[in-house]
Design a protein around this motif. Sequence first.
Motif, mmCIF file in Angstrom:
data_model
loop_
_atom_site.group_PDB
_atom_site.id
_atom_site.type_symbol
_atom_site.label_atom_id
_atom_site.label_comp_id
_atom_site.label_asym_id
_atom_site.label_seq_id
_atom_site.Cartn_x
_atom_site.Cartn_y
_atom_site.Cartn_z
ATOM 1 N N LEU A 259 -1.922 36.958 -24.948
ATOM 2 C CA LEU A 259 -0.578 36.600 -25.389
ATOM 3 C C LEU A 259 -0.372 35.097 -25.419
ATOM 4 N N LEU A 260 -0.738 34.420 -24.328
ATOM 5 C CA LEU A 260 -0.571 32.965 -24.235
ATOM 6 C C LEU A 260 -1.828 32.386 -23.591
ATOM 7 N N PRO A 261 -2.766 31.859 -24.366
ATOM 8 C CA PRO A 261 -3.954 31.226 -23.767
ATOM 9 C C PRO A 261 -3.564 29.962 -23.028
ATOM 10 N N HIS A 262 -4.267 29.672 -21.976
ATOM 11 C CA HIS A 262 -3.944 28.499 -21.171
ATOM 12 C C HIS A 262 -5.227 27.796 -20.746
ATOM 13 N N MET A 263 -5.069 26.566 -20.316
ATOM 14 C CA MET A 263 -6.158 25.714 -19.848
ATOM 15 C C MET A 263 -5.893 25.373 -18.385
ATOM 16 N N GLU A 264 -6.915 25.434 -17.564
ATOM 17 C CA GLU A 264 -6.782 25.146 -16.138
ATOM 18 C C GLU A 264 -7.306 23.749 -15.837
ATOM 19 N N ARG A 265 -6.539 23.039 -15.027
ATOM 20 C CA ARG A 265 -6.905 21.693 -14.601
ATOM 21 C C ARG A 265 -6.617 21.570 -13.098
ATOM 22 N N PRO A 266 -7.355 20.705 -12.365
ATOM 23 C CA PRO A 266 -7.068 20.522 -10.939
ATOM 24 C C PRO A 266 -5.658 20.004 -10.711
ATOM 25 N N ASN A 267 -5.053 20.456 -9.625
ATOM 26 C CA ASN A 267 -3.690 20.048 -9.311
ATOM 27 C C ASN A 267 -3.676 18.588 -8.866
ATOM 28 N N PRO A 268 -2.896 17.716 -9.534
ATOM 29 C CA PRO A 268 -2.893 16.296 -9.150
ATOM 30 C C PRO A 268 -2.125 16.013 -7.874
ATOM 31 N N HIS A 269 -1.264 16.931 -7.430
ATOM 32 C CA HIS A 269 -0.462 16.687 -6.240
ATOM 33 C C HIS A 269 -1.265 16.896 -4.960
ATOM 34 N N LYS A 270 -2.119 17.916 -4.943
ATOM 35 C CA LYS A 270 -2.916 18.201 -3.758
ATOM 36 C C LYS A 270 -4.172 18.938 -4.196
ATOM 37 N N ALA A 271 -5.309 18.501 -3.673
ATOM 38 C CA ALA A 271 -6.579 19.067 -4.125
ATOM 39 C C ALA A 271 -6.768 20.499 -3.653
ATOM 40 N N THR A 272 -6.150 20.881 -2.527
ATOM 41 C CA THR A 272 -6.339 22.231 -1.998
ATOM 42 C C THR A 272 -5.440 23.263 -2.663
ATOM 43 N N TRP A 273 -4.485 22.850 -3.485
ATOM 44 C CA TRP A 273 -3.610 23.797 -4.166
ATOM 45 C C TRP A 273 -4.340 24.437 -5.331
ATOM 46 N N ASN A 274 -3.744 25.484 -5.876
ATOM 47 C CA ASN A 274 -4.337 26.174 -7.022
ATOM 48 C C ASN A 274 -4.317 25.283 -8.256
ATOM 49 N N ASN A 275 -5.223 25.582 -9.182
ATOM 50 C CA ASN A 275 -5.297 24.805 -10.415
ATOM 51 C C ASN A 275 -4.040 24.993 -11.258
ATOM 52 N N MET A 276 -3.711 23.950 -12.022
ATOM 53 C CA MET A 276 -2.573 24.021 -12.928
ATOM 54 C C MET A 276 -2.934 24.863 -14.150
ATOM 55 N N MET A 277 -1.939 25.583 -14.645
ATOM 56 C CA MET A 277 -2.078 26.349 -15.878
ATOM 57 C C MET A 277 -1.294 25.616 -16.959
ATOM 58 N N LEU A 278 -1.997 25.099 -17.980
ATOM 59 C CA LEU A 278 -1.380 24.312 -19.046
ATOM 60 C C LEU A 278 -1.327 25.152 -20.320
ATOM 61 N N PHE A 279 -0.148 25.162 -20.950
ATOM 62 C CA PHE A 279 0.083 25.947 -22.165
ATOM 63 C C PHE A 279 0.436 24.996 -23.312
ATOM 64 N N LEU A 280 0.140 25.432 -24.530
ATOM 65 C CA LEU A 280 0.453 24.648 -25.722
ATOM 66 C C LEU A 280 1.901 24.910 -26.111
ATOM 67 N N ARG A 281 2.652 23.842 -26.367
ATOM 68 C CA ARG A 281 4.100 23.971 -26.533
ATOM 69 C C ARG A 281 4.461 24.853 -27.724
ATOM 70 N N TYR A 282 3.823 24.659 -28.883
ATOM 71 C CA TYR A 282 4.239 25.426 -30.057
ATOM 72 C C TYR A 282 3.902 26.914 -29.905
ATOM 73 N N GLN A 283 2.843 27.237 -29.139
ATOM 74 C CA GLN A 283 2.531 28.642 -28.905
ATOM 75 C C GLN A 283 3.564 29.282 -27.978
ATOM 76 N N VAL A 284 4.022 28.528 -26.977
ATOM 77 C CA VAL A 284 5.055 29.050 -26.080
ATOM 78 C C VAL A 284 6.366 29.248 -26.828
ATOM 79 N N GLU A 285 6.709 28.303 -27.711
ATOM 80 C CA GLU A 285 7.949 28.430 -28.464
ATOM 81 C C GLU A 285 7.884 29.578 -29.456
#
Length: 378
Positions: free
Chosen positions: A248-274
């Motif tokens: 439904l919504l593909p996403h890209m995972e990146r390391p969390n910049p706030h804390k290394a031990t937290w889960n990876n960030m899930m990044l979505f493309l804006r036009y696909q979300v809209e």
Amino acid sequence: MVDTRPSTPPPASNPGELPRGPLTPEQLRKIEINRMKAKALREQREAEAAKKQTAASSSTSIRTAQPTNGVKRSFASMTASDTPATLRDGRNNAELSNRPLDAIKPARNFTKYVEYDFSKMTDTKGGFLTEADDPNNTALHVRDGKMEQKPAHMTQKEWERQQLLTALRRDRAGPFEPGLSVLDDKSAQKKCRECGRLEIDWKWEEVFGCCVCNACKEVYPERYSLLTKTEAKEDYLLTDPELRDEELLPHMERPNPHKATWNNMMLFLRYQVEEFAFSPKKWGSPEALDAEFERREAEKKRRREAKFKTKLEDLKKRTRVEAYRRSRQGNSGGQFGDDLGSGRKHVHQWGRPIENPETGMEIKKCVDCGMEIEELEI
């Protein structure tokens, strides 16, 4: 009872020396114990000498002499006897004797009590085992999936080069970047969906399925910017199951910049979300999304006001009870607001005025006694 044992005559005393006194019962008891020990040792030596002589003279069968009562059998007498058929010994099994020692695994109930040959183990100077020392231990072969271990046959430079090639192959960059499909058919060529260039971002095409170049991503940030999971939930009112659906919504995972031990960030493309949020499957249109957002905000405000009113009513009840209790005490109790402990006049410490949603008047409350008054504007 009279002692009938022969006694040793006392030694002749030298002139000038006093004769020795008779032995005490304790000394007699110790002498008897030592004599019995010496007799038992002599009988044991004689029995062992007889056994050795019998074993040397007999070549076909070994006859052991009946041990003396109270004498422990020797190890040779037990191992030299014929082994019964019911006694199983793994050393006599041909299949087990030919099997390598590394293939022998402990029983399931005794996996925690495995003995190791320390002479064949690697001294890591750290007090832990390596995979080569214990190949059958599955706990040592667990990988966290984040970082691979360097093989033993590779040097550090070879391992770093292999890691670099793996990263370039994963990102499809450098020598592994796909070539431009200039010679392919027009229908098979992958072009940028905005400007029509052939230099598209292959990483985005692989993850999001979106053919766009790097220049267009910067020119049109309202379409190709990346949204975090929190932004997609708060701005477009999407749920966790919808955001976790890859189809439904593909996403890209990146390391969390706030804390290394937290889960990876899930990044979505804006036009696909809209597109999904404004589709009939979700809200239908931007106006419907705004209406739902306003409804939820109004519901939050209503719950906050209801909670505030409940606390205010509770405060009024407690204030009335305190005033009634003080009035029942009479003159000895003083007036409302007096300090009854020390007998001196109480000075109110008014807090910040709070607007009453029912009357619209501002109410001030004493932080010490809890008394409330309405502030009138002149």
